[in-house]
Scaffold this active site. Structure first.
Site, short mmCIF file in Angstrom:
data_model
loop_
_atom_site.label_atom_id
_atom_site.label_comp_id
_atom_site.label_asym_id
_atom_site.label_seq_id
_atom_site.Cartn_x
_atom_site.Cartn_y
_atom_site.Cartn_z
N SER A 55 -7.93 -7.98 5.94
CA SER A 55 -8.07 -7.25 4.68
C SER A 55 -8.95 -8.11 3.78
O SER A 55 -9.16 -9.29 4.07
CB SER A 55 -6.70 -7.03 4.03
OG SER A 55 -5.89 -6.22 4.85
N HIS A 66 -6.34 4.07 -5.53
CA HIS A 66 -7.33 4.54 -4.56
C HIS A 66 -7.57 6.05 -4.64
O HIS A 66 -8.56 6.54 -4.12
CB HIS A 66 -6.89 4.20 -3.13
CG HIS A 66 -7.06 2.77 -2.76
ND1 HIS A 66 -6.53 2.23 -1.62
CD2 HIS A 66 -7.72 1.76 -3.37
CE1 HIS A 66 -6.85 0.94 -1.55
NE2 HIS A 66 -7.56 0.64 -2.60
N HIS A 86 -12.43 1.50 -0.19
CA HIS A 86 -10.98 1.30 -0.36
C HIS A 86 -10.25 0.82 0.89
O HIS A 86 -9.06 0.52 0.85
CB HIS A 86 -10.32 2.59 -0.86
CG HIS A 86 -9.84 3.51 0.23
ND1 HIS A 86 -10.65 3.97 1.25
CD2 HIS A 86 -8.62 4.06 0.45
CE1 HIS A 86 -9.96 4.76 2.04
NE2 HIS A 86 -8.73 4.84 1.59
N HIS A 137 0.84 -1.19 0.00
CA HIS A 137 0.00 0.00 0.00
C HIS A 137 0.88 1.25 0.00
O HIS A 137 1.54 1.54 1.00
CB HIS A 137 -0.90 -0.01 1.25
CG HIS A 137 -1.80 1.20 1.36
ND1 HIS A 137 -2.21 1.71 2.55
CD2 HIS A 137 -2.36 1.97 0.41
CE1 HIS A 137 -2.99 2.76 2.34
NE2 HIS A 137 -3.10 2.94 1.05
#
Lengths: 483, 136
Positions: A387, A331, A406, A237
């Site tokens: 997740s 995102h 998201h 991420h």
């Protein structure tokens, strides 16, 4: 101040603030939440920001908040707004400073029991090979020519360097390269901030996580994505680092006097914008695409460094080391897409800030091997929590401009999180649960404590029940690297 | 000269500050100090002397541009300025002389950008005050 009585309840998972709420609204504001998440959202200014976004020139359909919505600056995080071409606006603040912050999922051929004895070693290797935290540069020191190529070509540049495969590119949103990126429109300051940051995680909420798959909810989609129970996978991420932050800064600044020229009045200066058809709007679009390309290349470089780490740790044991790219999603981005609005086919600029594209089965915009099941949607949790991998749906195309949530979404400020726990204490708690943690800053770790976020299970349940994504697999962390 | 008044402002995802100062010039100095406090960073060696000249759209933009310039310098070359004197100032122009050094250690917190969200610069009988939020 918005109250629950200002909403019209459309169904159990969708609430609407009608245009009658405020005279300057051009479209309604819609929120995907259950009653608990609605209370969370009313706890900050996020829904007022969504109403503010509903005043933007050219906005169509409705402005939309996902269940992970929380207060941003100008525009809420977890927000979606589409503006019609040619004269609808584009707003840098509605895309965010971390342009193309996103997530990448890599799948190993390892089972969790095979990997478990090596996790501490793997954590060290990942922490060493994937620079994280404030001020740590990467292994790449890009020349002006190389940086220009990255801005223009995104992850394709990585393939030329031998650190990306054709499959990696195929399994990346936009195949890792936004079109019409013009490096000439990226300032010298932005270039300087990005020059040494390729292949770095950064800090804040960015992380690298090794997870195991603990549940499969949709066997067909999981099989298409190559996911199975107990498999070890990796989530990365991060975004466009200082380069993207500076591109947004530059254009928010440049647009401040522009609104007067185009007769635009705004409820919040951070929503500053320009018509897409204007020279200013076109310049920002081309510069934003450069930053998005830098982010695609950044996650690709990190993926390469993760693959090196797996090689270093598992090769000698004779265990499989390969990591196949499942998908990479943005995102924070603005995309020119075609959608149907009130029965009319329109070309629009979809602003997604803290929201994921979630295109339906059959879409030509997703890889052929995933076309039967829909686009993978990657929803990272918050270190100690789960997740999720979801799939895009026809419902998302009909209701949300092909978008869904998201992440978990914050409920506590960073200051409040730090008041409740010390970073070292949190690290011990995570270690006690078998989660290996490597963090550059203990105070940064505390700011990202799992209790500072909403329950991700509730968030994904809402988007599934609302029909704007489908749950495919649940992931739980084995190892976390934080900046 | 009266010292700066500084307060961290809560925000669900980001972070903000309120700064106060006896006059406009000092407000810009105090805002810089507040930025470094939020970032958790202090100057080390070698010593540096630099000059910054800025021209902006209005006073709020001038404050954003000023702090953005300091964020840029911190992010790229690690410069932190402990002593700042404002050589000249109007609501849209600023020239500053800065003395500092390369950060002694990496910042505790990365400041990505300075936003216009909730931005406020006001003057009153008690002095000048500003509120500004940062993307972190």
């Amino acid at each position: 101040m918005l109250q629950k009585s200002d909403f019209r309840r459309i169904n159990d998972y969708l609430w609407e603030i009608p245009v009658s709420y405020r005279s300057d609204m051009r479209v309604p504001a819609r929120v995907y939440v259950d009653e608990v998440l609605l209370e969370d959202a009313l706890g900050d200014k996020s829904l007022e920001q969504l109403v503010n976004a509903a005043t933007l020139p050219g906005v169509v359909g409705a402005t939309i908040a996902m269940p992970d919505v929380h207060q941003g600056y100008g525009f809420p995080v977890g927000g979606v707004a589409a503006t019609a071409l040619p004269d609808g606006i584009i707003s840098p603040g509605a895309i965010g400073y971390d342009i193309n912050c996103g997530v990448r999922l890599l799948a190993s051929a390892l089972d969790v029991d095979e990997a478990r004895p090596y996790l501490d070693h793997l954590a060290d290797a990942l922490y060493r090979n994937c620079p994280s935290g404030v001020g740590r540069g990467g292994r790449y020191r890009l020349t002006t020519r190389e940086l220009t190529a990255v801005l223009r070509d995104g992850a394709r540049w990585c393939r030329q360097q031998g650190i990306a495969s054709d499959e990696d590119l195929l399994h990346t949103e936009e195949q890792g390269c936004m079109p019409n990126a013009d490096p000439e429109l990226v300032s010298a300051q932005a270039r300087e901030r990005g020059r040494e940051q390729l292949g770095t995680l950064g800090s804040g909420n960015h992380f690298l996580e090794v997870d195991r798959i603990t549940a499969i909810a949709d066997a067909e989609a999981a099989a298409a994505y190559g996911l199975r129970l107990n498999q070890v996978v990796v989530l990365i991420h991060c975004g466009s680092r200082g380069l993207g932050h500076q591109v947004c800064t530059d254009y928010v600044r440049e647009f401040q006097p522009v609104i007067k020229r185009y007769g635009i009045t705004l409820p919040d200066r951070e929503l500053v914008c320009a018509p897409l058809s204007s020279p200013e709007g076109q310049r920002y679009l081309a510069a934003m695409h450069c930053a998005a390309n830098f982010a695609f290349a950044n996650r690709q470089a990190l993926a390469h460094q993760v693959r090196e780490s797996f090689e270093q740790v598992f090769r000698r044991s004779g265990l499989p080391t390969e990591l196949r790219q499942v998908y990479d999603v943005a995102h924070n981005i603005g995309k020119i897409e075609t959608h149907t609005v009130a029965g009319q086919t329109l070309q629009v600029c979809v602003h997604r800030k803290g929201a994921t594209r979630a295109f339906a089965p059959g879409s030509e915009q997703i890889p052929p091997d995933y076309r039967a099941v829909g686009q993978p949607v990657l929803v990272p949790g918050s270190m100690g929590t789960a997740s999720y991998v979801l799939a895009g749906t026809a419902g998302a195309m009909e209701q949300t401009f092909g978008s869904t949530c998201h992440g978990a979404g914050r409920v506590l400020s960073r200051t409040a999180a730090k008041k409740q726990i010390h970073g070292d204490q949190l690290r011990q708690q995570l270690n006690a649960r078998g989660i290996h943690v490597r963090a550059g800053s203990l105070s940064g770790l505390a700011e990202e404590a799992p209790f500072a976020y909403k329950r991700v299970e509730r968030v994904v349940e809402v988007v599934e029940r609302a029909g704007i994504a489908r749950i495919v697999a649940r992931l739980e962390p084995l190892l976390v690297v934080k900046g | 000269m009266q010292t700066c008044v500084y307060e961290e402002l809560g925000h669900t995802a980001e972070v903000g500050m309120r700064v106060g100062a006896p006059n406009a010039e000092q407000l810009f100095v105090c805002a810089a100090q507040g930025l470094y406090t939020l970032a958790g960073v202090a100057a080390g060696e070698p010593r540096l002397q630099e000059r910054i000249m800025l021209e902006s759209f209005d006073i709020e933009s001038l404050l954003v541009d000023w702090l953005s310039e300091l964020v840029y310098r911190l992010d790229t070359v690690g410069h932190v300025y402990e002593q700042i004197s404002i050589e000249s100032w109007t609501p849209t122009r600023l020239t500053a002389h800065l003395t500092g050094g390369v950060a002694a250690a990496p910042p505790q917190r990365a400041i990505k950008a300075v936003t216009y969200h909730g931005l406020r610069v006001t003057a009153g009988e008690q002095g000048w005050e500003a509120e500004v939020y940062f993307d972190i």
